[in-house]
Design an enzyme around this catalytic site. Structure first.
Site, PDB file in Angstrom:
ATOM      1  N   SER A  17      35.224  62.702 -36.472  1.00 57.32           N
ATOM      2  CA  SER A  17      34.309  63.508 -37.284  1.00 57.32           C
ATOM      3  C   SER A  17      33.189  62.633 -37.842  1.00 57.32           C
ATOM      4  O   SER A  17      33.327  61.399 -37.934  1.00 57.32           O
ATOM      5  CB  SER A  17      35.104  64.132 -38.449  1.00 57.32           C
ATOM      6  N   ASP A  38      42.557  58.884 -35.149  1.00 61.88           N
ATOM      7  CA  ASP A  38      42.301  59.885 -36.195  1.00 61.88           C
ATOM      8  C   ASP A  38      43.564  60.687 -36.444  1.00 61.88           C
ATOM      9  O   ASP A  38      44.367  60.879 -35.530  1.00 61.88           O
ATOM     10  CB  ASP A  38      41.145  60.810 -35.757  1.00 61.88           C
ATOM     11  N   ASP A  64      47.743  58.279 -38.536  1.00 64.86           N
ATOM     12  CA  ASP A  64      47.499  58.334 -39.976  1.00 64.86           C
ATOM     13  C   ASP A  64      47.454  56.875 -40.454  1.00 64.86           C
ATOM     14  O   ASP A  64      48.474  56.175 -40.405  1.00 64.86           O
ATOM     15  CB  ASP A  64      48.631  59.106 -40.656  1.00 64.86           C
ATOM     16  N   TYR A 159      37.322  56.622 -55.902  1.00 65.57           N
ATOM     17  CA  TYR A 159      36.496  56.350 -54.713  1.00 65.57           C
ATOM     18  C   TYR A 159      35.656  55.083 -54.924  1.00 65.57           C
ATOM     19  O   TYR A 159      35.562  54.232 -54.032  1.00 65.57           O
ATOM     20  CB  TYR A 159      35.589  57.555 -54.436  1.00 65.57           C
ATOM     21  N   THR A 194      27.943  65.002 -43.864  1.00 67.97           N
ATOM     22  CA  THR A 194      29.162  65.169 -43.060  1.00 67.97           C
ATOM     23  C   THR A 194      30.102  66.106 -43.827  1.00 67.97           C
ATOM     24  O   THR A 194      29.809  66.525 -44.951  1.00 67.97           O
ATOM     25  CB  THR A 194      29.904  63.829 -42.835  1.00 67.97           C
TER      26      THR A 194
END
Ligand code: NAP
Length: 255
Positions: A17, A38, A64, A159, A194
């Site tokens: 992605s 992915d 994962d 984050y 995205t």
């Protein structure tokens, strides 16, 4: 004319992605054989399909990155087709909740974000380390403007912490692996359109506007905007570059 990555095998986490897919397509165009890693098998096969349709070489392994044993198994599986010489640690998630929000929710954000964005990068790098040392390879880690700042993006302690960690890991590994000929660099994307931020962009146009006020190029980025720096850092064009972060942020950090 041979591509810049002819003869290389590149593994890209989160290659199903967004930014990861853009990097996979660019690497294949430059002649690399691409391994898409992915959690999302549909996204990964979409990337493989786009590459093979364009005449490139690619395969997918469902992985994962938080599962350390699965990372080791994936590296072993990939090695059967040859050692990788390029690793892109791109898989990542983001959630924005204030640190003062419900304790259980904040703790879950912290655990999930740190385990994917930071532990995942460690797990995959460690699993592929022998291959990268054998090929005198290159590692490209995906950081962020939040590797430095958080002011335009409130409510994202986890984050921001993870992306500061990406930069620290990049520098530490560059220092340690230089003697093996392994180069380790990062890319710091600004706001790139995205799936990771589709909801935030839709729900919070003020936040987007505030980022654009800090973006001299005055537009959000596309995955292709990250592909160029990623090709550069994976190719011999950056032979004397290690421990660096290339900001691909429309100039965000300059104003
Ligand atoms: P994206 O479109 O959501 O792509 C992320 C990909 O990573 C998805 O395919 C996702 O799979 C996969 N993934 C998530 N958790 C995973 C796991 N545990 N193991 C393996 N794969 C996993 O987001 P993106 O914007 O391209 O993000 C890529 C990287 O760029 C992230 O590290 C992000 O922090 C960084 N970045 C993005 C921006 C931006 O503005 N977009 C800016 C700076 C940095 P699923 O489909 O299953 O979720």
């Amino acid at each position: 004319m041979a591509g810049l990555l002819q003869g290389h095998i590149a593994a890209v986490t989160g290659g199903g992605s967004g930014i990861g897919q853009g990097i996979c397509l660019a690497y294949a165009r430059e002649g690399a054989r691409v391994v898409v890693l992915d959690t999302n098998p549909e996204g990964a096969s979409e990337t493989v399909g786009l590459i093979t349709k364009a005449g490139g070489k690619a395969s997918a392994v469902t992985l994962d990155v938080t599962d350390r044993e699965a990372c080791k198994a994936a590296a072993g599986e990939v090695a059967k087709g040859g050692n990788i010489s390029i690793l892109v640690n791109n898989a990542g998630i983001n959630r924005r909740n204030p640190i003062t929000a419900d304790a259980a929710a904040v703790a879950k954000d912290w655990d999930d974000i740190l385990s994917i964005n930071l532990d995942g990068m460690f797990n995959v790098t460690r699993a592929f380390l022998d291959q990268l040392r054998a090929t005198r390879g290159r590692i490209v880690n995906i950081g962020s403007i939040q590797s430095f700042v958080h002011v335009s993006w409130p409510n994202s302690a986890a984050y921001t912490t993870s992306k500061h960690g990406v930069l620290g890991f990049t520098r530490a590994l560059a220092a340690e692996l230089g003697k093996d000929g392994v180069r380790v660099n990062a890319i710091g994307p600004g706001l790139i359109e995205t799936r990771i931020n589709a909801e935030a962009r839709a729900k919070n146009p003020d936040m987007v506007a505030s980022v654009m006020r800090h973006t001299p190029l005055n537009r959000a980025g596309k995955p292709e905007d990250i592909a160029g720096p990623a090709v550069f850092l994976a190719s011999d064009m950056s032979a004397y570059v290690t421990g660096s972060i290339i900001m691909a942020d429309g100039g965000f950090r300059t104003v």
